[in-house]
Design a protein around this motif. Structure first.
Motif, mmCIF file in Angstrom:
data_model
loop_
_atom_site.group_PDB
_atom_site.id
_atom_site.type_symbol
_atom_site.label_atom_id
_atom_site.label_comp_id
_atom_site.label_asym_id
_atom_site.label_seq_id
_atom_site.Cartn_x
_atom_site.Cartn_y
_atom_site.Cartn_z
ATOM 1 N N UNK A 1 0.631 -1.303 0.124
ATOM 2 C CA UNK A 1 -0.221 -0.083 -0.243
ATOM 3 C C UNK A 1 0.939 1.366 0.076
ATOM 4 N N UNK A 2 2.482 0.778 0.515
ATOM 5 C CA UNK A 2 2.433 2.710 0.982
ATOM 6 C C UNK A 2 3.029 2.734 -0.608
ATOM 7 N N UNK A 3 3.379 2.023 -1.698
ATOM 8 C CA UNK A 3 3.402 2.148 -2.821
ATOM 9 C C UNK A 3 2.994 2.124 -3.995
ATOM 10 N N UNK A 4 1.735 2.508 -3.180
ATOM 11 C CA UNK A 4 0.384 2.055 -4.165
ATOM 12 C C UNK A 4 -0.547 3.302 -4.477
ATOM 13 N N UNK A 5 -1.303 3.174 -5.220
ATOM 14 C CA UNK A 5 -2.712 4.534 -5.379
ATOM 15 C C UNK A 5 -3.185 4.914 -4.564
ATOM 16 N N UNK A 6 -2.770 3.877 -3.523
ATOM 17 C CA UNK A 6 -3.935 3.872 -2.363
ATOM 18 C C UNK A 6 -3.073 5.498 -1.098
ATOM 19 N N UNK A 7 -1.639 5.824 -1.299
ATOM 20 C CA UNK A 7 -1.614 6.853 -1.319
ATOM 21 C C UNK A 7 -1.813 7.545 -1.976
ATOM 22 N N UNK A 8 -2.759 8.203 -3.075
ATOM 23 C CA UNK A 8 -2.643 9.048 -3.951
ATOM 24 C C UNK A 8 -5.064 9.213 -3.721
ATOM 25 N N UNK A 9 -5.659 8.798 -2.260
ATOM 26 C CA UNK A 9 -6.652 8.732 -2.085
ATOM 27 C C UNK A 9 -6.771 7.692 -2.727
ATOM 28 N N UNK A 10 -6.887 7.013 -3.188
ATOM 29 C CA UNK A 10 -7.156 5.656 -3.842
ATOM 30 C C UNK A 10 -8.724 4.501 -2.537
ATOM 31 N N UNK A 11 -10.480 4.912 -2.831
ATOM 32 C CA UNK A 11 -10.099 3.921 -1.826
ATOM 33 C C UNK A 11 -10.167 2.482 -1.802
ATOM 34 N N UNK A 12 -10.536 1.771 -0.745
ATOM 35 C CA UNK A 12 -10.117 0.072 -0.305
ATOM 36 C C UNK A 12 -11.108 -0.527 -1.737
ATOM 37 N N UNK A 13 -12.184 -0.351 -1.817
ATOM 38 C CA UNK A 13 -13.850 -0.917 -2.680
ATOM 39 C C UNK A 13 -12.232 -0.662 -4.465
ATOM 40 N N UNK A 14 -12.460 0.527 -4.701
ATOM 41 C CA UNK A 14 -11.323 0.621 -5.477
ATOM 42 C C UNK A 14 -10.240 -0.268 -6.024
ATOM 43 N N UNK A 15 -9.906 -0.088 -5.225
ATOM 44 C CA UNK A 15 -8.100 -0.310 -5.113
ATOM 45 C C UNK A 15 -8.717 -2.189 -5.443
ATOM 46 N N UNK A 16 -9.629 -3.636 -4.755
ATOM 47 C CA UNK A 16 -10.476 -4.119 -4.370
ATOM 48 C C UNK A 16 -11.045 -4.561 -6.216
ATOM 49 N N UNK A 17 -11.454 -3.584 -7.002
ATOM 50 C CA UNK A 17 -12.260 -4.217 -8.003
ATOM 51 C C UNK A 17 -11.019 -3.760 -8.935
ATOM 52 N N UNK A 18 -9.998 -3.165 -8.935
ATOM 53 C CA UNK A 18 -9.188 -3.281 -9.933
ATOM 54 C C UNK A 18 -7.829 -4.340 -9.786
ATOM 55 N N UNK A 19 -7.879 -4.722 -8.133
ATOM 56 C CA UNK A 19 -6.886 -6.796 -8.172
ATOM 57 C C UNK A 19 -8.085 -7.756 -9.332
ATOM 58 N N UNK A 20 -9.632 -7.366 -9.224
ATOM 59 C CA UNK A 20 -10.160 -8.108 -9.803
ATOM 60 C C UNK A 20 -10.372 -8.083 -11.171
ATOM 61 N N UNK A 21 -10.300 -7.143 -11.360
ATOM 62 C CA UNK A 21 -10.307 -7.166 -13.258
ATOM 63 C C UNK A 21 -8.467 -7.439 -13.659
ATOM 64 N N UNK A 22 -8.512 -8.286 -12.720
ATOM 65 C CA UNK A 22 -5.970 -8.641 -13.660
ATOM 66 C C UNK A 22 -6.645 -9.698 -13.471
ATOM 67 N N UNK A 23 -7.403 -10.473 -13.130
ATOM 68 C CA UNK A 23 -8.178 -11.784 -13.148
ATOM 69 C C UNK A 23 -7.154 -12.774 -11.613
ATOM 70 N N UNK A 24 -6.667 -12.054 -10.434
ATOM 71 C CA UNK A 24 -6.779 -12.714 -9.907
ATOM 72 C C UNK A 24 -6.798 -13.907 -9.121
ATOM 73 N N UNK A 25 -6.385 -15.041 -9.551
ATOM 74 C CA UNK A 25 -7.267 -16.196 -8.987
ATOM 75 C C UNK A 25 -7.035 -16.467 -7.002
ATOM 76 N N UNK A 26 -6.893 -16.059 -6.326
ATOM 77 C CA UNK A 26 -6.425 -16.107 -5.080
ATOM 78 C C UNK A 26 -5.485 -14.707 -4.521
ATOM 79 N N UNK A 27 -6.595 -13.624 -4.146
ATOM 80 C CA UNK A 27 -5.737 -12.648 -3.055
ATOM 81 C C UNK A 27 -5.421 -13.098 -1.914
ATOM 82 N N UNK A 28 -4.493 -12.257 -1.283
ATOM 83 C CA UNK A 28 -4.456 -12.603 0.258
ATOM 84 C C UNK A 28 -4.279 -10.811 0.297
ATOM 85 N N UNK A 29 -5.518 -10.462 1.732
ATOM 86 C CA UNK A 29 -5.085 -9.156 2.061
ATOM 87 C C UNK A 29 -4.458 -8.708 4.074
ATOM 88 N N UNK A 30 -3.949 -7.919 3.875
ATOM 89 C CA UNK A 30 -3.459 -7.328 5.098
ATOM 90 C C UNK A 30 -4.448 -6.035 5.349
#
Ligand code: CP
Length: 352
Positions: free
Chosen positions: A106-135
């Motif tokens: 997160x420290x080097x991602x667009x979260x730092x530019x104000x992206x919401x958690x949901x928008x980040x999640x939708x972005x990861x989903x659009x990349x067609x991940x097969x599993x997502x690990x979240x902290x």
């Protein structure tokens, strides 16, 4: 197997899985898409993940540690909070299973530019991940993301809520240290968990897991760091560490989670060590062969002394790290079975 629905018992009889006879067959052995917490799991589902991890303990002790089971799959580790052990072990676990693993900090991602958690999640989903690990620092953030994406989501620690893979690796570590065979629970084991119980997701997940596995769990903390009505979780609270240690087989120490504290919860680290630090003298109050555990990171000289943390036979702290890779391999392998079309695991509509 008492308590299993008759349909599950019937399916067990026809299973060809190596664990046949011990667990429900196929996907019924672990009917969840996500791993958001120990609280979502039945006792036999916890044991299933522990037993599945045993093969990975063995593999990880070989010179060549790689399989191709997850070839072609992409795993994203999205960490919105700092981590050493959990992030690295999920990365190693995914790679040893043959998956492509990418890490998002997160420290080097667009979260730092104000992206919401949901928008980040939708972005990861659009990349067609097969599993997502979240902290994430917020309790419930992992569940929120799981509701928005199409792939399995694994909780690598969410606020004060849960850290399920830590509790699983801790149970596996205890089983190995005690020489218990595959399939064993922890019935009758006396476990004392001492530290900042109030802010600890590790304590919460361990309490859920250890009580489900039959352990006798005591929790010990200064009054300000003990959650109200903790007895409702099936544990015995102590404010006196010496009393909590009497008869303990396992002593699990937790650090003070300063990052989650608003205000002063302890007079000073020195005072805290005096009352709640695990010193060699204090460990002598537990069973003579009691083991010491700590999820890390440790604050040496505060909650635990180096002579205890580094004890060659009593400390299980590096063993916990070893078991962490095996448990995370088991969780990733089991949760991706549906995507990989593993026979018996293709059913739609399994409960989350
Ligand atoms: N035990 C644990 O969660 O450690 P990390 O914060 O280093 O991942």
């Amino acid at each position: 197997m008492a308590g299993l629905p008759s349909r599950e018992l019937a399916l067990m009889q026809s299973s060809t899985h190596p664990q046949a006879g011990r667990y429900p067959a196929g996907g019924l052995a672990f009917p969840h898409r996500d791993l958001t917490g120990i609280g979502q799991l039945a006792r036999h589902e916890i044991l299933y993940l522990l037993d599945e991890a045993e093969q990975w303990v063995e593999l990880n002790r070989q010179p060549k540690k790689k399989t191709d089971l997850l070839n072609g799959l992409t795993i994203i580790n999205a960490f919105f909070e700092n981590s050493t052990r959990t992030l690295l072990s999920f990365e190693i676990a995914g790679k040893r299973l043959g998956a492509d693993v990418v890490n998002m900090h997160a420290a080097t991602s667009s979260v730092k530019k104000g992206e919401t958690l949901i928008d980040t999640a939708m972005t990861l989903n659009a990349m067609r991940a097969d599993a997502i690990v979240i902290r994430h620092a917020s309790s419930g953030a992992v569940r929120l993301i799981a509701e928005k994406v199409d792939c399995p989501v694994l909780n690598a620690g969410d606020g004060q809520h849960e850290h399920p893979t830590q509790a699983l690796l801790d149970a596996l570590t205890m089983r190995h240290a005690l020489g218990l065979p595959v399939g064993s629970d922890l019935n009758g084991l006396k476990v004392t968990i001492c530290g900042d119980i109030l802010h600890s997701r590790v304590a919460r997940s361990n309490i859920l897991s250890l009580t489900a596995l039959g352990a006798d769990v005591r929790v010990c903390a200064p009054p300000a760091l003990m959650p109200a009505e903790i007895e409702a979780m099936g544990v015995t609270p102590f404010f006196d560490f010496d009393a909590a240690l009497k008869g303990a087989n396992i002593v699990m120490m937790l650090r003070l989670q300063q990052e989650r504290m608003s205000g002063q919860f302890i007079p000073s680290p020195r005072e805290y060590r005096h009352l709640y630090g695990l010193t060699p003298e204090r460990l002598a109050r537990a069973e003579p062969d009691a083991f010491v555990m700590h999820p890390g990171p440790m604050n040496r000289g505060v909650e635990i002394d180096s002579t205890v943390a580094d004890h060659p036979t009593r400390s299980l702290i590096t063993r916990q790290v070893e078991m962490g890779v095996a448990i995370r391999m088991a969780c990733l392998e089991v949760l991706t079975r549906r995507a990989r079309g593993v026979p018996g695991w293709e059913a739609e509509g399994v409960p989350a």
